[in-house]
Design an enzyme around this catalytic site. Structure first.
Site, short mmCIF file in Angstrom:
data_model
loop_
_atom_site.label_atom_id
_atom_site.label_comp_id
_atom_site.label_asym_id
_atom_site.label_seq_id
_atom_site.Cartn_x
_atom_site.Cartn_y
_atom_site.Cartn_z
N LYS A 267 0.86 -1.19 0.00
CA LYS A 267 0.00 0.00 0.00
C LYS A 267 0.89 1.23 0.00
O LYS A 267 1.64 1.46 0.95
CB LYS A 267 -0.90 -0.01 1.24
N LYS A 279 -10.42 12.69 7.79
CA LYS A 279 -9.90 12.40 9.11
C LYS A 279 -9.91 13.66 9.96
O LYS A 279 -9.82 14.76 9.41
CB LYS A 279 -8.44 11.92 8.99
N ASP A 290 1.64 6.51 5.36
CA ASP A 290 0.67 5.54 4.87
C ASP A 290 1.14 4.83 3.59
O ASP A 290 0.44 3.97 3.06
CB ASP A 290 -0.69 6.23 4.64
N ASP A 349 -12.21 6.67 3.76
CA ASP A 349 -10.97 6.54 4.54
C ASP A 349 -10.49 5.08 4.60
O ASP A 349 -9.37 4.81 5.03
CB ASP A 349 -11.20 7.09 5.96
N ARG A 353 -7.50 -0.74 1.31
CA ARG A 353 -8.02 -1.99 0.76
C ARG A 353 -8.53 -1.81 -0.66
O ARG A 353 -8.50 -2.74 -1.47
CB ARG A 353 -9.12 -2.53 1.70
N1 BES Z 1 -4.21 4.64 6.93
C1 BES Z 1 -5.32 4.33 7.73
C2 BES Z 1 -4.98 3.36 8.85
C3 BES Z 1 -4.27 3.97 10.02
C4 BES Z 1 -4.96 4.69 10.97
C5 BES Z 1 -2.93 3.79 10.18
C6 BES Z 1 -4.32 5.22 12.05
C7 BES Z 1 -2.28 4.33 11.27
C8 BES Z 1 -2.96 5.05 12.20
C9 BES Z 1 -6.43 3.69 6.92
O1 BES Z 1 -6.52 4.10 5.60
C10 BES Z 1 -7.72 4.06 7.58
O2 BES Z 1 -8.02 5.22 7.64
N2 BES Z 1 -8.42 3.05 8.10
C11 BES Z 1 -9.61 3.27 8.81
C12 BES Z 1 -10.59 2.22 8.35
C13 BES Z 1 -12.00 2.47 8.79
C14 BES Z 1 -12.55 3.68 8.08
C15 BES Z 1 -12.83 1.26 8.48
C16 BES Z 1 -9.33 3.15 10.30
O3 BES Z 1 -8.51 2.33 10.68
O4 BES Z 1 -9.90 3.91 11.05
ZN ZN Z 2 -4.70 4.74 4.75
ZN ZN Z 3 -7.67 5.86 5.36
#
Ligand code: BES
Ligand code: ZN
Ligand code: ZN
Length: 499
Positions: A267, A279, A290, A349, A353
Site C-alpha cells: 500500500k 480524518k 501511509d 478513509d 483496501r
Molecule cells: N491509513 C489508515 C490506517 C491507520 C490509521 C494507520 C491510524 C495508522 C494510524 C487507513 O486508511 C484508515 O483510515 N483506516 C480506517 C478504516 C475504517 C474507516 C474502516 C481506520 O482504521 O480507522
Molecule cells: Zn490509509
Molecule cells: Zn484511510
C-alpha cells in the site's frame, strides 16, 4: 563506511573503542569479559560489582582505560542484553546499534564489536553490520541546522574462530539489508508534498537501475483501461496521478518450481486525508507514512536484487494519494474492480483496501502464485497489537506460519488474526457485491483483510497490517524514532527459505 571481520582475538582490532555484549548476572571475571577486565585493570568487574551496570537489555556503561600493549583502544563499552537464554543471533543487531548510537554521540569514529553470540559467523557479521547501519538513520534530512553531523564510520566485527569468507559474506549481506532498510525508512519519512506517487515511482525507477531490477510504471490511463476502478476511485480526488510500480527480480538460475512466483504487494498511499470521509485534523500529519507498505516492498526488492536469491520475485506498489475534492469519491459510490467485483464505498478513509484490491488482482494476473501484501491498513491493529507485533492474516496457513517463523529468526513479531467466511459475510453490501467497511467498531483489522481476500483467486495469500509497527513513536537505544523498516528482514528470510 569501512567494515572488517576479525576471526581472532579483539586485541587485533585497530580502533579507538571496544564494545562487548554482557549478560545479566555476569561478574566480569571469566572468559572474554575476564580478558577485558584484565585489560582495564579490573574496571569491568568493579562496575558490575558496584551495580553501576547490571547487564539489562539496552543498558550501557563506558569504561576508559590506558591503552596497553598492542591494543589501540582506550575505551570499552559494555552493552547489556539481559538473560543469556533470550540472547539470539538477531539480538546482535540491537547490540551493534546500541553501541553505535552511544559511541557516535561521544565522537568515536570506529569500534570493534564483540558480539559473543553462538550463531553462525556469517549471521553474526550480517546482524552487526545491519544494526550498525540502521542505528545511524536520523529524521533530520530537512534540517539546515542542529543536524546530527556525527557518524561512526568503521566497524570491526570479532568472531573468534570464524572463517574469513563467512565474515566477508555476512558483512556484504548486512550492508545490503541495512542500507535497504534505510532506503525504505527514508521514503516513509519524506513529506507528502515531496514524495508524491510520481516521485515514489521515480525513486523506485532510479533504485531499480542501480541494482539491475526491471521496473515498469503503469500510469492512470493504463490502469483505467485495465479496469482498475477500485484503485482509481481513491486517486480521483487527487491532483497527483496514481502510479502502479512493478519491480521484477529474475535470478540468473532459478530453483523455483515451474510456474511458481512470489509477489510482494504494498500500500503506497503517499498521504491519507481520509478523502470525503475526512480524518480529524489532529494527528493527520502522521498519514505521510501511509505509503510504508509500498516503501517496504521497494526496500525489500532492493535487498533482493543485491542478495540474489534463486527464485523470481515480483514487487508491486500501488502509489496513490487520498484527497477530498470536487471529483473525489463519495461514501455510497459504487465502483468496479479489475476482477469485475463491485464495491460500495461506504467510507473513503478505508482506501488502502481499495487500492490493494486491484494491486493483488494485478499480481495474480502477472502470474503470482504466492502473494504477501503489506499495508498500514487499520488503526484497529494498533489497538489490538500495539507496536510489538505486525498483524498477519491469510488464506494459507503454511504461508502464515512461514512468515511467523521467519519473524522469530529475525526478531520481528507477527501475530495471526483469524479470517473466515463468517467475517467475510460482514462486508456483503445491500446494493453491490461487497462494501469497504464492516460493522462499526468490530474486528476492524480482519475486515480489511477479508476485503482484500475477495480479490485473490487461486494464489496463496498473506496480509501484513504494519500500521502499528512501521513507525516508532519514541527512540530506542539502537534506533531513532520514526520509520522502522519493519518486515524487510522477515520477507528476505521468507524469500531465501523458499529457494
Ligand atoms: N491509513 C489508515 C490506517 C491507520 C490509521 C494507520 C491510524 C495508522 C494510524 C487507513 O486508511 C484508515 O483510515 N483506516 C480506517 C478504516 C475504517 C474507516 C474502516 C481506520 O482504521 O480507522
Ligand atoms: Zn490509509
Ligand atoms: Zn484511510
Amino acid at each position: 563506511m569501512k567494515f572488517q571481520g576479525i576471526a581472532g582475538n579483539f586485541t587485533e582490532a585497530n580502533v579507538e573503542a571496544l564494545a562487548a555484549t554482557v549478560f545479566k548476572g555476569e561478574k566480569g571475571t571469566s572468559g572474554v569479559l575476564g580478558d577485558l577486565n584484565k585489560l582495564t585493570g579490573g574496571l569491568v568487574a568493579a562496575v558490575i560489582k558496584a551495580e553501576e551496570f547490571k547487564g539489562e537489555t539496552g543498558e550501557t556503561a563506558l569504561i576508559r582505560f590506558a591503552a596497553k600493549g598492542k591494543v589501540k583502544a582506550s575505551r570499552l563499552l559494555l552493552v547489556g542484553v539481559g538473560d543469556k537464554k533470550d540472547y539470539k543471533t538477531h539480538s546482535v543487531a540491537n547490540v551493534a546499534g546500541t553501541a553505535t548510537r552511544f559511541l557516535r554521540k561521544r565522537n568515536i569514529r570506529g569500534f570493534a564489536l564483540l558480539p559473543r553470540s553462538e550463531g553462525s559467523a556469517s549471521e553474526i557479521a550480517q546482524n552487526s553490520v545491519q544494526g550498525f547501519i540502521t542505528s545511524q538513520f536520523e529524521l533530520d534530512k530537512y534540517k539546515t541546522k542542529d543536524k546530527n553531523d556525527k557518524s561512526v564510520t568503521e566497524l570491526v566485527v570479532c568472531v573468534e574462530g570464524a572463517k574469513p569468507a563467512d565474515l566477508k559474506n555476512g558483512i556484504a549481506r548486512g550492508r545490503a539489508i541495512g542500507e535497504s532498510m534505510n532506503f525504505t525508512r527514508d521514503l516513509a519519512n519524506e513529506p507528502p508534498n515531496i514524495l508524491t506517487p510520481s516521485e515514489m515511482a521515480r525513486r523506485a525507477q532510479t533504485m531499480a537501475k542501480q541494482v539491475a531490477l526491471k521496473c515498469q510504471i503503469l500510469d492512470e490511463a493504463t490502469m483505467t483501461k485495465m479496469g482498475m476502478g477500485s484503485l482509481m476511485s481513491v486517486s480521483i480526488g487527487s491532483s497527483q496521478p496514481a502510479k502502479m510500480i512493478v519491480l521484477k527480480y529474475t535470478p540468473a538460475k532459478s530453483t523455483a518450481k515451474k510456474g511458481e512466483l512470489l509477489a510482494l504487494v504494498g500500500k503506497g498511499i503517499t498521504f491519507d486525508t481520509g478523502g470525503i470521509s475526512l480524518k480529524p485534523g489532529e494527528g493527520m500529519d502522521a498519514m505521510k507514512y501511509d505509503m510504508s507498505g509500498g516503501g517496504t516492498v521497494i526496500g525489500t526488492m532492493r535487498a533482493i536484487a543485491l542478495l540474489k536469491p534463486t527464485i523470481p520475485v515480483l514487487g508491486i506498489i500501488a502509489a496513490v494519494e487520498n484527497m477530498p475534492d470536487g471529483k473525489a469519491s463519495r461514501p455510497s459510490d459504487v465502483v468496479t474492480a479489475m476482477t469485475g467485483k463491485t464495491i460500495e464505498i461506504l467510507n473513503t478513509d478505508a482506501e488502502g483496501r481499495l487500492i490493494l484490491a486491484d494491486a493483488v488482482a494485478y499480481a495474480e494476473k502477472q502470474g503470482a502464485t504466492r502473494i504477501v501484501d503489506m499495508a498500514t491498513l487499520t488503526g484497529a491493529v494498533i489497538i489490538a497489537l500495539g507496536d510489538q507485533n505486525t498483524g498477519v492474516m491469510g488464506n494459507d496457513q503454511k504461508l502464515v506460519d512461514d512468515i511467523i517463523a521467519c519473524g522469530k529468526t529475525t526478531g520481528e513479531g507477527f501475530w495471526q488474526l483469524p479470517v473466515s467466511t463468517e467475517y467475510s459475510k460482514q462486508i456483503r453490501s445491500d446494493i453491490a457485491d461487497i462494501k469497504n467497511i464492516g460493522p462499526r467498531g468490530k474486528a476492524g483489522t480482519i475486515m480489511g483483510a477479508v476485503f482484500i481476500q475477495e480479490f485473490v483467486d487461486k494464489a496463496k495469500w498473506a496480509h501484513l497490517d504494519i500500521a502499528g509497527t512501521a513507525w516508532a513513536d519514541a527512540a530506542k537505544p539502537h534506533q531513532a524514532k520514526g520509520p522502522t523498516g519493519v518486515a524487510i528482514r522477515t520477507l528476505l528470510k521468507l524469500v531465501e527459505e523458499s529457494q
